[in-house]
Design an enzyme around this catalytic site. Structure first.
Site, PDB file in Angstrom:
ATOM      1  NE  ARG A  90      -4.362  -0.252   2.480  1.00 38.62           N
ATOM      2  CZ  ARG A  90      -5.239  -1.248   2.633  1.00 38.62           C
ATOM      3  NH1 ARG A  90      -4.848  -2.500   2.639  1.00 38.62           N
ATOM      4  NH2 ARG A  90      -6.527  -0.981   2.772  1.00 38.62           N
ATOM      5  NE  ARG A 129     -16.040  -3.830   3.513  1.00 38.62           N
ATOM      6  CZ  ARG A 129     -14.802  -3.514   3.118  1.00 38.62           C
ATOM      7  NH1 ARG A 129     -14.249  -4.147   2.103  1.00 38.62           N
ATOM      8  NH2 ARG A 129     -14.134  -2.572   3.728  1.00 38.62           N
ATOM      9  NE  ARG A 162     -13.306  -3.549   7.329  1.00 36.80           N
ATOM     10  CZ  ARG A 162     -12.428  -3.551   6.319  1.00 36.80           C
ATOM     11  NH1 ARG A 162     -12.446  -4.530   5.422  1.00 36.80           N
ATOM     12  NH2 ARG A 162     -11.537  -2.604   6.209  1.00 36.80           N
ATOM     13  NE  ARG A 173     -10.898   1.840   5.187  1.00 37.36           N
ATOM     14  CZ  ARG A 173     -11.934   1.044   4.923  1.00 37.36           C
ATOM     15  NH1 ARG A 173     -13.122   1.326   5.425  1.00 37.36           N
ATOM     16  NH2 ARG A 173     -11.776  -0.008   4.197  1.00 37.36           N
TER      17      ARG A 173
HETATM   18  P1  ADP Z   1     -12.046  -4.466  -0.954  1.00 34.68           P
HETATM   19  O1  ADP Z   1     -11.507  -5.811  -0.528  1.00 34.68           O
HETATM   20  O2  ADP Z   1     -11.366  -3.954  -2.188  1.00 34.68           O
HETATM   21  O3  ADP Z   1     -12.063  -3.449   0.152  1.00 34.68           O
HETATM   22  P2  ADP Z   1     -14.600  -5.866  -1.065  1.00 34.68           P
HETATM   23  O4  ADP Z   1     -14.278  -7.063  -1.886  1.00 34.68           O
HETATM   24  O5  ADP Z   1     -14.723  -6.069   0.411  1.00 34.68           O
HETATM   25  O6  ADP Z   1     -13.558  -4.677  -1.383  1.00 34.68           O
HETATM   26  O7  ADP Z   1     -15.945  -5.231  -1.658  1.00 34.68           O
HETATM   27  C1  ADP Z   1     -16.552  -4.096  -1.019  1.00 34.68           C
HETATM   28  C2  ADP Z   1     -18.076  -4.279  -1.022  1.00 34.68           C
HETATM   29  O8  ADP Z   1     -18.573  -4.157  -2.359  1.00 34.68           O
HETATM   30  C3  ADP Z   1     -18.552  -5.636  -0.513  1.00 34.68           C
HETATM   31  O9  ADP Z   1     -19.740  -5.426   0.210  1.00 34.68           O
HETATM   32  C4  ADP Z   1     -18.804  -6.448  -1.787  1.00 34.68           C
HETATM   33  O10 ADP Z   1     -19.846  -7.407  -1.613  1.00 34.68           O
HETATM   34  C5  ADP Z   1     -19.226  -5.352  -2.777  1.00 34.68           C
HETATM   35  N1  ADP Z   1     -18.731  -5.576  -4.149  1.00 34.68           N
HETATM   36  C6  ADP Z   1     -17.518  -6.044  -4.506  1.00 34.68           C
HETATM   37  N2  ADP Z   1     -17.397  -6.047  -5.866  1.00 34.68           N
HETATM   38  C7  ADP Z   1     -18.569  -5.564  -6.357  1.00 34.68           C
HETATM   39  C8  ADP Z   1     -19.083  -5.317  -7.683  1.00 34.68           C
HETATM   40  N3  ADP Z   1     -18.338  -5.568  -8.766  1.00 34.68           N
HETATM   41  N4  ADP Z   1     -20.312  -4.812  -7.789  1.00 34.68           N
HETATM   42  C9  ADP Z   1     -21.057  -4.541  -6.689  1.00 34.68           C
HETATM   43  N5  ADP Z   1     -20.658  -4.752  -5.431  1.00 34.68           N
HETATM   44  C10 ADP Z   1     -19.420  -5.251  -5.247  1.00 34.68           C
HETATM   45  P1  AMP Z   2      -8.456  -3.523   4.412  1.00 35.07           P
HETATM   46  O1  AMP Z   2      -9.123  -4.709   5.038  1.00 35.07           O
HETATM   47  O2  AMP Z   2      -7.506  -3.899   3.306  1.00 35.07           O
HETATM   48  O3  AMP Z   2      -9.456  -2.460   4.003  1.00 35.07           O
HETATM   49  O4  AMP Z   2      -7.534  -2.891   5.540  1.00 35.07           O
HETATM   50  C1  AMP Z   2      -8.088  -2.388   6.756  1.00 35.07           C
HETATM   51  C2  AMP Z   2      -7.073  -1.522   7.475  1.00 35.07           C
HETATM   52  O5  AMP Z   2      -5.921  -2.312   7.848  1.00 35.07           O
HETATM   53  C3  AMP Z   2      -6.481  -0.373   6.653  1.00 35.07           C
HETATM   54  O6  AMP Z   2      -7.315   0.772   6.644  1.00 35.07           O
HETATM   55  C4  AMP Z   2      -5.162  -0.133   7.390  1.00 35.07           C
HETATM   56  O7  AMP Z   2      -5.349   0.552   8.601  1.00 35.07           O
HETATM   57  C5  AMP Z   2      -4.721  -1.556   7.732  1.00 35.07           C
HETATM   58  N1  AMP Z   2      -3.923  -2.127   6.631  1.00 35.07           N
HETATM   59  C6  AMP Z   2      -4.258  -3.168   5.817  1.00 35.07           C
HETATM   60  N2  AMP Z   2      -3.283  -3.413   4.934  1.00 35.07           N
HETATM   61  C7  AMP Z   2      -2.296  -2.514   5.183  1.00 35.07           C
HETATM   62  C8  AMP Z   2      -1.028  -2.228   4.601  1.00 35.07           C
HETATM   63  N3  AMP Z   2      -0.574  -2.947   3.554  1.00 35.07           N
HETATM   64  N4  AMP Z   2      -0.287  -1.238   5.119  1.00 35.07           N
HETATM   65  C9  AMP Z   2      -0.721  -0.530   6.177  1.00 35.07           C
HETATM   66  N5  AMP Z   2      -1.903  -0.714   6.755  1.00 35.07           N
HETATM   67  C10 AMP Z   2      -2.692  -1.701   6.271  1.00 35.07           C
END
Ligand code: ADP
Ligand code: AMP
Length: 220
Positions: A90, A129, A162, A173
């Site tokens: 990141r 989500r 979350r 974020r």
């Molecule tokens: P990231 O891991 O990048 O933070 P997630 O995979 O957790 O994202 O997805 C964020 C939210 O959007 C989840 O609630 C998921 O079900 C939904 N989501 C993911 N991809 C799509 C899509 N292509 N269209 C609509 N909703 C989606």
């Molecule tokens: P995520 O589940 O990827 O949305 O991450 C949730 C939170 O975890 C982020 O907002 C950061 O606070 C921390 N985090 C996850 N991955 C990283 C990374 N590669 N470097 C620093 N912080 C991270």
């Protein structure tokens, strides 16, 4: 031969959702830095306690801690054939460290799958989500609802929203993503590793696009 892939994209782009599809197709372990931090937080380990304030403020956990955690995970036996990283790297420092870790393991990065999503869509995805307590499986109350509300389809565990998906934290974020992570898009593009897909499509359409765009050799 090992295969190392990175999923890159803003919070809510769909990295975790696509990782689930891809890991089934590619038989690679899915390594989500966010999930590892949350597991540590639940267990109240030293790492979890350290990460807690950064996560709830929408900030990144410091590079040294995050890099050490990912190195330890990639050194585990289930990663000998490679891994799919989600949420790491990141920062530019993390990206450089990843090259060193993979070289130490006798491998190299094969591709960075960048899921590009417009900002309004990110906010809608994060606000709806739901995540499972047991394994971090992801749902959305509108776009990807579970069969039974509040229950994970895959393992029956409870679904929760979350804390860092609250609107104020989401805005922070996304700012952090733009300032600290988005520069990696050009960095990997210049290295010829970037595979860019349109993440504004449905989950199935993004999965199909990603599968079709994978570099030769990734599908074993
Ligand atoms: P990231 O891991 O990048 O933070 P997630 O995979 O957790 O994202 O997805 C964020 C939210 O959007 C989840 O609630 C998921 O079900 C939904 N989501 C993911 N991809 C799509 C899509 N292509 N269209 C609509 N909703 C989606
Ligand atoms: P995520 O589940 O990827 O949305 O991450 C949730 C939170 O975890 C982020 O907002 C950061 O606070 C921390 N985090 C996850 N991955 C990283 C990374 N590669 N470097 C620093 N912080 C991270």
């Amino acid at each position: 031969m090992s295969v190392y892939l990175v999923l890159l994209g803003a919070p809510g782009a769909g990295k975790g959702t696509q990782a689930k599809h891809l890991m089934e197709a590619l038989s690679l372990p899915h390594i989500s830095s966010g999930n590892i931090f949350r597991e540590n937080l639940n267990k109240q380990t030293e790492l979890g306690k350290l990460a807690q304030t950064f996560i709830s403020d929408g900030q990144l956990v410091p590079d040294d801690v995050t890099i050490a955690m990912i190195r330890e995970r990639l050194e585990q036996d289930d990663c000998t054939m490679g891994a799919m990283l989600d949420g790491f790297p990141r920062t530019p420092t993390q990206a450089e460290a990843l090259d060193v870790i993979l070289a130490d393991l006798g491998g190299e990065l094969d591709a960075v799958l960048y899921i590009k999503v417009t900002q309004e869509i990110l906010v809608r995805r994060l606000s709806g989500r739901w995540m499972c307590r047991a394994a971090g499986h992801v749902f959305h109350d509108e776009f990807n609802p579970p069969l039974v509300p509040g229950v994970c389809d895959y393992d029956g565990s409870e679904l929760y929203q979350r804390d860092d998906d609250r609107a104020e934290t989401v805005a922070e974020r996304i700012r952090v993503y733009i300032n600290q992570t988005a520069p990696l898009i050009d960095y990997y593009r210049q290295r010829g590793l970037l595979v860019e897909v349109d993440g504004d499509q449905s989950i199935e359409a993004v999965a199909d696009t990603l599968m079709a765009a994978l570099p030769e050799g990734a599908v074993q």
